[in-house]
Write a protein that holds these residues in place. Sequence first.
Motif, PDB file in Angstrom:
ATOM      1  N   LEU A  11      -5.281  10.322  41.480  1.00 22.39           N
ATOM      2  CA  LEU A  11      -5.513   9.994  39.817  1.00 22.39           C
ATOM      3  C   LEU A  11      -4.676   8.614  39.658  1.00 22.39           C
ATOM      4  N   ILE A  12      -3.731   9.009  40.203  1.00 23.10           N
ATOM      5  CA  ILE A  12      -2.891   7.097  39.800  1.00 23.10           C
ATOM      6  C   ILE A  12      -1.947   6.993  40.608  1.00 23.10           C
ATOM      7  N   GLU A  13      -2.006   5.389  40.233  1.00 25.72           N
ATOM      8  CA  GLU A  13      -0.812   4.508  41.007  1.00 25.72           C
ATOM      9  C   GLU A  13       0.456   3.738  40.520  1.00 25.72           C
ATOM     10  N   LEU A  14       1.487   3.410  40.413  1.00 30.20           N
ATOM     11  CA  LEU A  14       2.384   2.894  40.537  1.00 30.20           C
ATOM     12  C   LEU A  14       2.253   1.273  39.718  1.00 30.20           C
ATOM     13  N   VAL A  15       2.418   1.134  39.145  1.00 34.17           N
ATOM     14  CA  VAL A  15       2.718   0.199  37.840  1.00 34.17           C
ATOM     15  C   VAL A  15       3.940  -0.951  38.482  1.00 34.17           C
ATOM     16  N   LEU A  16       3.608  -2.301  39.477  1.00 31.64           N
ATOM     17  CA  LEU A  16       4.818  -2.621  40.129  1.00 31.64           C
ATOM     18  C   LEU A  16       4.613  -4.155  39.237  1.00 31.64           C
ATOM     19  N   LYS A  17       3.833  -4.209  38.083  1.00 30.64           N
ATOM     20  CA  LYS A  17       4.141  -5.513  37.420  1.00 30.64           C
ATOM     21  C   LYS A  17       5.411  -5.804  36.881  1.00 30.64           C
ATOM     22  N   THR A  18       6.398  -7.010  37.029  1.00 29.63           N
ATOM     23  CA  THR A  18       7.567  -7.415  36.572  1.00 29.63           C
ATOM     24  C   THR A  18       7.645  -8.355  35.676  1.00 29.63           C
ATOM     25  N   ASN A  19       8.617  -8.660  34.932  1.00 28.51           N
ATOM     26  CA  ASN A  19       9.237  -9.290  33.948  1.00 28.51           C
ATOM     27  C   ASN A  19       9.397 -10.723  34.231  1.00 28.51           C
ATOM     28  N   SER A  20       8.719 -11.155  35.701  1.00 31.37           N
ATOM     29  CA  SER A  20       9.132 -12.443  36.110  1.00 31.37           C
ATOM     30  C   SER A  20       9.243 -13.449  35.669  1.00 31.37           C
ATOM     31  N   GLU A  21       8.642 -13.390  34.465  1.00 36.66           N
ATOM     32  CA  GLU A  21       8.588 -14.874  33.967  1.00 36.66           C
ATOM     33  C   GLU A  21       9.060 -15.334  32.414  1.00 36.66           C
ATOM     34  N   SER A  51      14.626  -9.912  34.538  1.00 36.98           N
ATOM     35  CA  SER A  51      13.193 -10.257  35.242  1.00 36.98           C
ATOM     36  C   SER A  51      12.839  -9.356  36.821  1.00 36.98           C
ATOM     37  N   LYS A  52      13.316  -8.195  36.815  1.00 37.43           N
ATOM     38  CA  LYS A  52      13.418  -7.106  37.500  1.00 37.43           C
ATOM     39  C   LYS A  52      12.848  -6.164  36.657  1.00 37.43           C
ATOM     40  N   PHE A  53      12.643  -6.198  35.661  1.00 36.66           N
ATOM     41  CA  PHE A  53      11.942  -5.386  34.787  1.00 36.66           C
ATOM     42  C   PHE A  53      10.649  -4.725  34.925  1.00 36.66           C
ATOM     43  N   LEU A  54      10.260  -3.186  35.392  1.00 37.42           N
ATOM     44  CA  LEU A  54       8.744  -3.429  35.045  1.00 37.42           C
ATOM     45  C   LEU A  54       8.286  -3.510  33.177  1.00 37.42           C
ATOM     46  N   VAL A  55       7.407  -3.982  33.840  1.00 32.45           N
ATOM     47  CA  VAL A  55       6.403  -4.330  32.871  1.00 32.45           C
ATOM     48  C   VAL A  55       5.363  -3.085  32.286  1.00 32.45           C
ATOM     49  N   VAL A  56       5.278  -2.473  31.215  1.00 28.78           N
ATOM     50  CA  VAL A  56       4.334  -0.951  30.933  1.00 28.78           C
ATOM     51  C   VAL A  56       3.836  -1.595  29.590  1.00 28.78           C
ATOM     52  N   SER A  57       2.522  -1.800  29.544  1.00 28.47           N
ATOM     53  CA  SER A  57       1.220  -1.820  29.075  1.00 28.47           C
ATOM     54  C   SER A  57       1.214  -0.478  28.294  1.00 28.47           C
ATOM     55  N   PRO A  58       0.129  -0.358  27.436  1.00 26.25           N
ATOM     56  CA  PRO A  58      -0.573   0.305  26.789  1.00 26.25           C
ATOM     57  C   PRO A  58      -1.342   1.238  27.454  1.00 26.25           C
ATOM     58  N   GLY A  80      -0.044   0.012  20.912  1.00 23.77           N
ATOM     59  CA  GLY A  80      -0.874  -1.037  21.345  1.00 23.77           C
ATOM     60  C   GLY A  80      -0.174  -2.099  22.142  1.00 23.77           C
ATOM     61  N   ASP A  81       1.755  -1.714  21.602  1.00 21.57           N
ATOM     62  CA  ASP A  81       2.463  -2.953  22.625  1.00 21.57           C
ATOM     63  C   ASP A  81       3.094  -2.341  23.838  1.00 21.57           C
ATOM     64  N   THR A  82       3.028  -3.825  24.246  1.00 17.17           N
ATOM     65  CA  THR A  82       3.756  -3.829  25.567  1.00 17.17           C
ATOM     66  C   THR A  82       5.084  -4.384  25.662  1.00 17.17           C
ATOM     67  N   PHE A  83       5.315  -3.435  27.307  1.00 11.62           N
ATOM     68  CA  PHE A  83       7.545  -3.583  26.692  1.00 11.62           C
ATOM     69  C   PHE A  83       8.319  -3.606  28.219  1.00 11.62           C
ATOM     70  N   ILE A  84       9.665  -3.151  28.317  1.00 11.46           N
ATOM     71  CA  ILE A  84       9.599  -3.609  29.639  1.00 11.46           C
ATOM     72  C   ILE A  84      11.080  -2.040  29.993  1.00 11.46           C
ATOM     73  N   ILE A  85      10.716  -2.043  31.105  1.00 11.44           N
ATOM     74  CA  ILE A  85      11.640  -0.075  31.323  1.00 11.44           C
ATOM     75  C   ILE A  85      12.721  -0.974  32.818  1.00 11.44           C
ATOM     76  N   SER A  86      14.142  -0.481  32.717  1.00  9.46           N
ATOM     77  CA  SER A  86      14.745  -0.432  33.681  1.00  9.46           C
ATOM     78  C   SER A  86      13.992  -0.167  34.915  1.00  9.46           C
ATOM     79  N   TRP A  87      14.635  -1.690  36.290  1.00  9.33           N
ATOM     80  CA  TRP A  87      13.630  -1.156  37.313  1.00  9.33           C
ATOM     81  C   TRP A  87      13.845  -0.123  38.157  1.00  9.33           C
ATOM     82  N   ASN A  88      15.120   0.555  37.807  1.00 12.69           N
ATOM     83  CA  ASN A  88      15.050   1.999  38.682  1.00 12.69           C
ATOM     84  C   ASN A  88      14.549   2.950  38.222  1.00 12.69           C
ATOM     85  N   ASN A  89      13.767   3.218  36.998  1.00 12.05           N
ATOM     86  CA  ASN A  89      12.645   3.816  36.404  1.00 12.05           C
ATOM     87  C   ASN A  89      11.167   3.392  36.939  1.00 12.05           C
ATOM     88  N   ILE A  90      10.476   4.249  37.297  1.00 10.51           N
ATOM     89  CA  ILE A  90       9.186   5.090  37.348  1.00 10.51           C
ATOM     90  C   ILE A  90       8.314   4.171  36.496  1.00 10.51           C
TER      91      ILE A  90
END
Length: 378
Positions: A11-21, A51-58, A80-90
């Motif tokens: 049912l689920i898949e990883l979110v791999l988008k990073t805050n590279s920009e 830049s390595k932090f993960l981008v988390v969308s709604p 309705g907001d997008t935020f970022i989390i540390s790369w060592n989380n999932i």
Amino acid sequence: MGLTKYKLGELIELVLKTNSELRYGPDDVRGMTITKEIIPTKADVTGTDLSKFLVVSPGEFIYNPRTHGKRIGFGYNNTGDTFIISWNNIAFKVKASMKDVVLADYLFLHFKRDEWDREACFQSWGSSTEVFSWETLCDMEVDLPPLPIQQKYVDIYNAMLTNQQSYERGLEDLKLSFEALIDEYKNKSNKKIVGSILKEIDCRNTDGSITDVQGINITKQFMPSVANTYDVNLTKYKLVRKGQFAFSGMQTGRDECIRIALYNKEDPIIISPAYTVLEVKDDSVLSEYVMMWFSRKEVDRLGWFMSDGSIRTNLDMDRFFEIEIPVPDLNVQKAIVEIYNAYNVRKEINEKLKAQIKDICPILIKGSIEEARKTKEA
């Protein structure tokens, strides 16, 4: 249709988008709690490479793979907001191909149950640090009712959540009004030192008639003593009556907290002789107003600053008595105390509402599963 069993990995898949920009900055960094809430990070990210932090969308989930005792740090971005989390989380999300099978909101109800926490922690592995891996999460199973049934129970949850959030916003408005009133009179009221307001009382439990032994915690509340009082001579313990304070200057610097509590019950209690019992000297100052003032973080910070330089960083009695507090007219004190008490009552109600929402999750999941079974039988 009835229930269908799935592996979560279906049912689920990883979110791999990073805050590279570096589109998101320090103010956009979030963390998660073991109560399944997303909060601003407590970590100091100054100078951190974001830049390595993960981008988390709604609509996406996050969790900390390092377990904390019996609970998993977890969150669901239902804003309705997008935020970022540390790369060592999932971070993960529902697969696009499975959105007609499972609602992300329904899946969150599944994750927000104590039963899921217990299973996840049981499946964790490691020595010094237990880890709940992505592979382990994907291997867990979930029973899913049809989408309309999922939506029905999600709607019930969201209605309760909307009610609680509305109540909480009103609570914050009341807090802002209260703080504005305090700031106004803080600057224009005469200041008095605590030593001119409070006096020490030393009444002992000489006949041993009182056996309710209590202490105070860093939230400035009385609580049953955790000390072993078996075979202890309680006649040396101090009496605390309604309207009196218990104070301890121990470890004020370490805890960044002045340990003081106002006793407001009818039946007296006893406390360790190590505590100091205090009461107001006269009727010009309300004990509730004094307690309200010592409930403020700025006063705790002052206590930390004034504590001694020993290992225990105590706040000695003479230093405590030197603390200044603004003392307005008695009628103003009463008005401030009434608003403060109203805020605390509403705060307690809000915490109960939040607890009800948490407790309702297993009930909603169970109800949806039972309804799906009945639908299949019919």
